[in-house]
Design a protein around this motif. Structure first.
Motif, PDB file in Angstrom:
ATOM      1  N   ILE A 328       0.833  -1.288  -0.050  1.00  0.00           N
ATOM      2  CA  ILE A 328       0.042  -0.042  -0.001  1.00  0.00           C
ATOM      3  C   ILE A 328       0.954   1.375  -0.037  1.00  0.00           C
ATOM      4  O   ILE A 328       0.596   2.278  -0.850  1.00  0.00           O
ATOM      5  CB  ILE A 328      -0.948  -0.193   1.449  1.00  0.00           C
ATOM      6  CG1 ILE A 328      -1.914  -1.218   0.992  1.00  0.00           C
ATOM      7  CG2 ILE A 328      -1.555   1.243   1.356  1.00  0.00           C
ATOM      8  CD1 ILE A 328      -2.737  -1.347   2.397  1.00  0.00           C
ATOM      9  N   PHE A 329       1.897   1.272   0.687  1.00  0.00           N
ATOM     10  CA  PHE A 329       2.908   2.274   0.843  1.00  0.00           C
ATOM     11  C   PHE A 329       3.598   2.827  -0.565  1.00  0.00           C
ATOM     12  O   PHE A 329       3.463   3.760  -0.981  1.00  0.00           O
ATOM     13  CB  PHE A 329       3.995   2.383   1.636  1.00  0.00           C
ATOM     14  CG  PHE A 329       4.929   3.269   2.033  1.00  0.00           C
ATOM     15  CD1 PHE A 329       4.334   4.694   2.498  1.00  0.00           C
ATOM     16  CD2 PHE A 329       6.277   3.120   1.594  1.00  0.00           C
ATOM     17  CE1 PHE A 329       5.497   5.528   2.841  1.00  0.00           C
ATOM     18  CE2 PHE A 329       6.980   4.314   1.610  1.00  0.00           C
ATOM     19  CZ  PHE A 329       6.973   5.279   2.235  1.00  0.00           C
ATOM     20  N   LEU A 330       4.031   1.662  -1.146  1.00  0.00           N
ATOM     21  CA  LEU A 330       4.523   1.679  -2.655  1.00  0.00           C
ATOM     22  C   LEU A 330       3.603   2.294  -3.564  1.00  0.00           C
ATOM     23  O   LEU A 330       3.819   2.894  -4.441  1.00  0.00           O
ATOM     24  CB  LEU A 330       4.999   0.664  -2.976  1.00  0.00           C
ATOM     25  CG  LEU A 330       6.276  -0.088  -2.279  1.00  0.00           C
ATOM     26  CD1 LEU A 330       6.635  -1.525  -2.838  1.00  0.00           C
ATOM     27  CD2 LEU A 330       7.510   0.810  -2.471  1.00  0.00           C
ATOM     28  N   MET A 331       2.205   1.766  -3.572  1.00  0.00           N
ATOM     29  CA  MET A 331       1.071   2.194  -4.402  1.00  0.00           C
ATOM     30  C   MET A 331       0.988   3.566  -4.260  1.00  0.00           C
ATOM     31  O   MET A 331       0.685   4.444  -4.891  1.00  0.00           O
ATOM     32  CB  MET A 331      -0.256   1.770  -4.075  1.00  0.00           C
ATOM     33  CG  MET A 331      -1.388   1.832  -4.890  1.00  0.00           C
ATOM     34  SD  MET A 331      -2.675   0.765  -4.701  1.00  0.00           S
ATOM     35  CE  MET A 331      -1.891  -0.991  -5.299  1.00  0.00           C
ATOM     36  N   VAL A 332       0.895   4.127  -2.906  1.00  0.00           N
ATOM     37  CA  VAL A 332       0.747   5.627  -2.658  1.00  0.00           C
ATOM     38  C   VAL A 332       1.792   6.492  -3.346  1.00  0.00           C
ATOM     39  O   VAL A 332       1.565   7.643  -3.898  1.00  0.00           O
ATOM     40  CB  VAL A 332       0.364   5.766  -1.005  1.00  0.00           C
ATOM     41  CG1 VAL A 332       0.545   7.416  -0.888  1.00  0.00           C
ATOM     42  CG2 VAL A 332      -0.724   5.199  -0.416  1.00  0.00           C
ATOM     43  N   LEU A 333       3.153   6.207  -3.050  1.00  0.00           N
ATOM     44  CA  LEU A 333       4.196   6.504  -3.623  1.00  0.00           C
ATOM     45  C   LEU A 333       4.100   6.847  -5.358  1.00  0.00           C
ATOM     46  O   LEU A 333       4.283   7.612  -5.743  1.00  0.00           O
ATOM     47  CB  LEU A 333       5.491   5.791  -3.098  1.00  0.00           C
ATOM     48  CG  LEU A 333       5.944   6.024  -1.816  1.00  0.00           C
ATOM     49  CD1 LEU A 333       7.033   5.282  -1.640  1.00  0.00           C
ATOM     50  CD2 LEU A 333       5.980   7.506  -1.329  1.00  0.00           C
ATOM     51  N   TYR A 334       3.580   5.879  -5.983  1.00  0.00           N
ATOM     52  CA  TYR A 334       3.591   5.662  -7.453  1.00  0.00           C
ATOM     53  C   TYR A 334       2.541   6.582  -7.750  1.00  0.00           C
ATOM     54  O   TYR A 334       2.602   7.342  -8.630  1.00  0.00           O
ATOM     55  CB  TYR A 334       3.125   4.309  -7.724  1.00  0.00           C
ATOM     56  CG  TYR A 334       3.028   4.316  -9.075  1.00  0.00           C
ATOM     57  CD1 TYR A 334       4.088   4.255  -9.981  1.00  0.00           C
ATOM     58  CD2 TYR A 334       1.667   3.981  -9.864  1.00  0.00           C
ATOM     59  CE1 TYR A 334       3.857   4.082 -11.407  1.00  0.00           C
ATOM     60  CE2 TYR A 334       1.506   4.009 -11.073  1.00  0.00           C
ATOM     61  CZ  TYR A 334       2.482   4.088 -11.935  1.00  0.00           C
ATOM     62  OH  TYR A 334       2.404   4.089 -13.293  1.00  0.00           O
ATOM     63  N   GLY A 339       3.712  14.643  -7.746  1.00  0.00           N
ATOM     64  CA  GLY A 339       3.863  15.856  -6.550  1.00  0.00           C
ATOM     65  C   GLY A 339       5.112  15.775  -5.820  1.00  0.00           C
ATOM     66  O   GLY A 339       5.698  16.657  -5.339  1.00  0.00           O
ATOM     67  N   ILE A 340       5.621  14.409  -5.651  1.00  0.00           N
ATOM     68  CA  ILE A 340       6.893  13.909  -4.878  1.00  0.00           C
ATOM     69  C   ILE A 340       7.906  14.482  -5.458  1.00  0.00           C
ATOM     70  O   ILE A 340       8.944  15.182  -5.191  1.00  0.00           O
ATOM     71  CB  ILE A 340       7.076  12.609  -4.841  1.00  0.00           C
ATOM     72  CG1 ILE A 340       5.985  12.019  -3.737  1.00  0.00           C
ATOM     73  CG2 ILE A 340       8.289  11.973  -4.161  1.00  0.00           C
ATOM     74  CD1 ILE A 340       5.861  10.488  -3.577  1.00  0.00           C
ATOM     75  N   GLN A 341       7.984  14.404  -7.128  1.00  0.00           N
ATOM     76  CA  GLN A 341       9.247  14.947  -7.846  1.00  0.00           C
ATOM     77  C   GLN A 341       9.197  16.754  -7.769  1.00  0.00           C
ATOM     78  O   GLN A 341      10.215  17.368  -7.699  1.00  0.00           O
ATOM     79  CB  GLN A 341       8.913  14.726  -9.254  1.00  0.00           C
ATOM     80  CG  GLN A 341       9.275  13.147  -9.275  1.00  0.00           C
ATOM     81  CD  GLN A 341       8.979  12.956 -10.873  1.00  0.00           C
ATOM     82  OE1 GLN A 341       8.441  13.710 -11.827  1.00  0.00           O
ATOM     83  NE2 GLN A 341       9.232  11.623 -11.331  1.00  0.00           N
ATOM     84  N   ARG A 342       7.802  17.111  -7.675  1.00  0.00           N
ATOM     85  CA  ARG A 342       7.952  18.675  -7.642  1.00  0.00           C
ATOM     86  C   ARG A 342       8.299  19.035  -6.308  1.00  0.00           C
ATOM     87  O   ARG A 342       9.287  19.965  -6.051  1.00  0.00           O
ATOM     88  CB  ARG A 342       6.421  18.971  -8.139  1.00  0.00           C
ATOM     89  CG  ARG A 342       6.348  20.653  -7.776  1.00  0.00           C
ATOM     90  CD  ARG A 342       4.669  20.977  -7.715  1.00  0.00           C
ATOM     91  NE  ARG A 342       4.166  20.097  -8.832  1.00  0.00           N
ATOM     92  CZ  ARG A 342       3.222  19.445  -8.991  1.00  0.00           C
ATOM     93  NH1 ARG A 342       2.811  19.143  -7.451  1.00  0.00           N
ATOM     94  NH2 ARG A 342       2.863  18.782  -9.839  1.00  0.00           N
TER      95      ARG A 342
END
Length: 389
Positions: A328-334, A339-342
């Motif tokens: 689930i954590f990896l799915m949220v990151l994907y 947004g994470i890149q920004r």
């Protein structure tokens, strides 16, 4: 006045005589004992409930009594020949001691009976049912039930818990002469084992052993439940006993699966120990789960051996939960990668600006032109153009 033709002549005296004869014949052979109730009929029934006032069985029971019930008295001790005319010291009367030859049922519940001496029921040759339930028995004579050749039902429910192992041994001896016994009630007595003498009664049909402290049945008890010579095997009630589901319970489990009809409440049997099998239905267990630790002969290692598969299953389940959380954590990151890149770009630019500011201040501080002039030494006099020197 003469009666008319066709009119029946009155028969008042004859009818009165018939009623008198019927009343005489309907009366018992002896008066009802004091503080007891007698009910006439085909089988005379007496009920005595006199509380603490009644300390010994009544002596004036009619000889044609068939059913005698004494409840709530304070008999305490049943001496020898207590129902056959014996005196207070247990000595039997000189008339042979058979005063109740027709008595077939005797109920003595809730009477605070603590001691039953040898021969307490002598003189009751027709007795077929005896109920001593709910009495705090502490001592039972080995010959307490002698002289009862017709006894078929014996109820000792909630009556043996205070006697301990000595009372259980005495019960074995007391049951030995009861060859006609069909029903035996031993419920609620905290028994840790069943009396072998009861299991060996040749005509026993049912043994009630519910609400005891049975951790299981041993090989001797299981062998005693078998019958030779084509005699029917007895039924056994075993529910509400704290069964210990270890290796010692394997013979009982195998016996139950081959003779389930002989234990009507077999589906209600549950494990009390070890904790890994607590409250599990006994019949649903696999024999492979009933294991003992080799290092512990008394069975205390069962819990450790049986807890292994349970702990292994728990570890597997815990690993699956952690894997699911990671997925689930990896799915949220994907899903939030843009947004994470920004956010990472902004963070990198902020760090670069901060480092550039630090670098600029370092260069300014390191410039030699910005070093301040040395201060004049103390005590020297300053010169000025107007001094003329």
């Amino acid at each position: 006045m003469a009666p008319r033709a066709g009119q029946l002549e009155p028969r008042g005296p004859l009818l009165s005589g018939l009623l008198l004869v019927a009343a005489v014949l309907s009366q018992p052979a002896a008066p009802c004992p004091f503080q007891c109730y007698c009910f006439g009929g085909p089988k005379l029934l007496l009920r005595c409930a006199s509380g603490a006032e009644l300390r010994q069985p009544p002596r004036d029971v009619p000889p044609d009594a068939r059913n005698l019930t004494i409840v709530g008295a304070n008999l305490t001790v049943l001496r020898a020949a207590a129902f056959a005319g014996g005196d207070a010291d247990g000595e039997q009367s000189a008339a042979g001691g058979v005063r109740l030859p027709l008595l077939t049922a005797l109920r003595l519940t809730h009477n605070n009976i603590e001691v039953v001496e040898d021969g307490a029921f002598d003189g009751l040759p027709s007795l077929a049912a005896l109920d001593l339930s709910h009495n705090p028995l502490r001592a039972l004579g080995g010959g307490a039930f002698r002289g009862l050749p017709e006894l078929r039902s014996l109820q000792l429910n909630h009556a043996l818990a205070r006697g301990g192992p000595a009372l259980l041994a005495a019960l074995d001896a007391a049951l030995d002469p009861l060859d006609e016994l069909r029903l035996l009630g031993l419920a609620g007595n905290a028994l840790s084992r069943l009396p072998l003498a009861a299991l060996r009664r040749p005509r026993l049909e049912q043994l009630d052993a519910r609400l005891n402290a049975l951790a299981g049945l041993g090989p001797d008890e299981l062998r005693a439940l078998e019958r030779d010579g084509g005699l029917p095997a007895p039924r056994l009630l075993l529910s509400d006993n704290p069964l210990r589901c270890g290796c010692a319970a394997r013979p009982l489990l195998a016996w139950l699966r081959n003779a389930t009809e002989r234990v009507p409440d077999a589906r209600r049997l549950r494990c009390a120990a070890p904790r890994a099998l607590h409250d599990r239905p006994f019949l649903d267990l696999d024999e492979a789960r009933l294991r003992c630790a080799d290092r512990d002969a008394d069975g205390r290692g069962e819990e450790v051996e049986l807890a292994g598969p349970e702990l292994e299953a728990s570890y597997v389940f815990f690993g699956l939960v952690l894997a699911l959380i990671g997925l689930i954590f990896l799915m949220v990151l994907y899903l939030n990668r843009r947004g994470i890149q920004r956010w990472m770009r902004n963070l990198r630019e902020a760090c670069r600006d901060q480092m550039e500011g630090y670098h600029y201040r370092y260069e300014q501080d390191a410039d030699p032109r910005r070093v301040p002039a040395a201060a004049a030494p103390s005590g020297s006099r300053a010169t000025s153009p107007s001094s003329g020197l």
